[in-house]
Design a protein around this motif. Structure first.
Motif, PDB file in Angstrom:
ATOM      1  N   UNK A 217       0.836  -1.153   0.009  1.00  0.00           N
ATOM      2  CA  UNK A 217       0.012  -0.019  -0.094  1.00  0.00           C
ATOM      3  C   UNK A 217       0.900   1.123   0.026  1.00  0.00           C
ATOM      4  N   UNK A 218       0.626   2.224  -0.792  1.00  0.00           N
ATOM      5  CA  UNK A 218      -0.624   2.457  -1.662  1.00  0.00           C
ATOM      6  C   UNK A 218      -0.669   1.859  -2.856  1.00  0.00           C
ATOM      7  N   UNK A 219       0.365   1.207  -3.481  1.00  0.00           N
ATOM      8  CA  UNK A 219       0.534   0.673  -4.851  1.00  0.00           C
ATOM      9  C   UNK A 219       0.937   1.777  -5.559  1.00  0.00           C
ATOM     10  N   UNK A 220       0.025   2.086  -6.570  1.00  0.00           N
ATOM     11  CA  UNK A 220       0.489   2.931  -7.822  1.00  0.00           C
ATOM     12  C   UNK A 220       0.390   4.477  -7.433  1.00  0.00           C
ATOM     13  N   UNK A 221       1.370   5.162  -7.679  1.00  0.00           N
ATOM     14  CA  UNK A 221       1.656   6.548  -7.375  1.00  0.00           C
ATOM     15  C   UNK A 221       1.220   7.242  -8.653  1.00  0.00           C
ATOM     16  N   UNK A 222       0.574   8.426  -8.324  1.00  0.00           N
ATOM     17  CA  UNK A 222       0.475   9.230  -9.325  1.00  0.00           C
ATOM     18  C   UNK A 222       1.482  10.491  -9.740  1.00  0.00           C
ATOM     19  N   UNK A 223       1.941  10.108 -10.979  1.00  0.00           N
ATOM     20  CA  UNK A 223       3.201  11.169 -11.324  1.00  0.00           C
ATOM     21  C   UNK A 223       2.682  12.669 -11.205  1.00  0.00           C
ATOM     22  N   UNK A 224       3.454  13.527 -10.861  1.00  0.00           N
ATOM     23  CA  UNK A 224       3.332  15.102 -10.856  1.00  0.00           C
ATOM     24  C   UNK A 224       4.296  15.828 -11.477  1.00  0.00           C
ATOM     25  N   UNK A 225       5.315  15.313 -11.566  1.00  0.00           N
ATOM     26  CA  UNK A 225       6.650  15.939 -12.310  1.00  0.00           C
ATOM     27  C   UNK A 225       7.375  14.912 -13.252  1.00  0.00           C
ATOM     28  N   UNK A 226       7.396  15.257 -14.330  1.00  0.00           N
ATOM     29  CA  UNK A 226       8.452  14.599 -15.278  1.00  0.00           C
ATOM     30  C   UNK A 226       8.986  15.599 -16.256  1.00  0.00           C
ATOM     31  N   UNK A 227      10.299  16.058 -15.870  1.00  0.00           N
ATOM     32  CA  UNK A 227      10.972  17.159 -16.700  1.00  0.00           C
ATOM     33  C   UNK A 227      12.410  16.650 -16.881  1.00  0.00           C
ATOM     34  N   UNK A 228      12.828  17.076 -17.990  1.00  0.00           N
ATOM     35  CA  UNK A 228      14.193  16.800 -18.494  1.00  0.00           C
ATOM     36  C   UNK A 228      14.810  17.907 -19.453  1.00  0.00           C
ATOM     37  N   UNK A 229      16.277  17.976 -19.379  1.00  0.00           N
ATOM     38  CA  UNK A 229      16.742  18.633 -20.714  1.00  0.00           C
ATOM     39  C   UNK A 229      17.725  17.533 -20.879  1.00  0.00           C
ATOM     40  N   UNK A 230      18.956  18.091 -21.746  1.00  0.00           N
ATOM     41  CA  UNK A 230      19.921  17.289 -22.161  1.00  0.00           C
ATOM     42  C   UNK A 230      20.854  16.621 -21.026  1.00  0.00           C
TER      43      UNK A 230
END
Length: 231
Positions: free
Chosen positions: A201-214
């Motif tokens: 628990x809680x299992x699957x988490x909600x993604x709130x940030x996904x950011x990248x550069x080179x």
């Protein structure tokens, strides 16, 4: 309560709480760990207001205030600094943990900070790094105990370029309805983060940030854990 955060950045994996990368060929090393917010008893549940992200080609990283931020929210800053492993500090922000990412000639730095939003927060925040091409995010959470917001945290994990999956050790939450948050920082060019989850628990988490550069990337995911116990 007082929380002691013990982090060994070179401990290897216990496969609980993990995520995957869309690409892996240019990942050098990654700093990744799991921690928990303690709920404030006057609120019914912790909530994620919003997150803001930014990249830079200079040594100054400017991130806008997350939309909807209100006084008493807890702001979590997640920064990846490629090209320098010199520690960074920012006035008004409390360090949760920072560590060198890499070894030998390939040394970088990642850190996570928090602050409690006041009555007059600026429209954006500027952070001076020790090298260029940094990446960062700020996530705002409501309903958090502002006296002791970070209840427990796990040992962070470091992965190398041959791995497309990385995992944090599990944590034992103390109070029901606390928020479990995963945060990652990568050096190198990866296209995205995915597959955030815990073993129980809680299992699957909600993604709130996904950011990248080179040069670097940061990611954040979270969920409310209804009952106290292991993740």
């Amino acid at each position: 309560m007082n929380v002691r955060i013990l982090i060994d950045p070179f401990t290897r994996f216990v496969f609980r709480g993990k995520l995957n990368f869309a690409t892996k060929s240019s990942i050098y090393l990654l700093f990744f760990f799991l921690f928990q917010f303690q709920i404030e008893t006057v609120f019914s549940q912790i909530g994620h207001r919003s997150s803001a992200t930014a990249t830079t080609t200079s040594t100054t990283l400017t991130i806008t205030k997350p939309t909807g931020t209100s006084q008493g929210d807890v702001l979590i800053l997640n920064i990846a600094q490629p090209g320098s492993n010199t520690a960074i500090t920012f006035s008004g922000w409390t360090l949760i943990r920072g560590t060198t990412i890499g070894s030998g000639g390939n040394k970088n730095y990642g850190a996570v900070f928090y602050k409690v939003a006041g009555s007059a927060e600026p429209s954006n925040y500027s952070f001076v790094l020790n090298s260029s091409n940094g990446v960062g995010s700020i996530s705002a959470f409501s309903g958090v105990d502002t006296t002791n917001p970070i209840e427990v945290s796990s040992t962070p994990m470091v992965a190398n370029a041959s791995q497309s999956t990385v995992a944090a050790t599990s944590i034992n939450t103390i109070n029901p309805n606390s928020a479990v948050v995963m945060m990652g920082q990568a050096i190198g060019n990866i296209s995205s983060w995915s597959g955030w989850n815990t073993a129980t628990s809680p299992g699957s988490l909600s993604e709130v940030v996904d950011i990248a550069n080179s040069s670097a990337s940061v990611g954040v995911a979270w969920a409310v854990k209804a009952t106290a116990g292991t993740t």
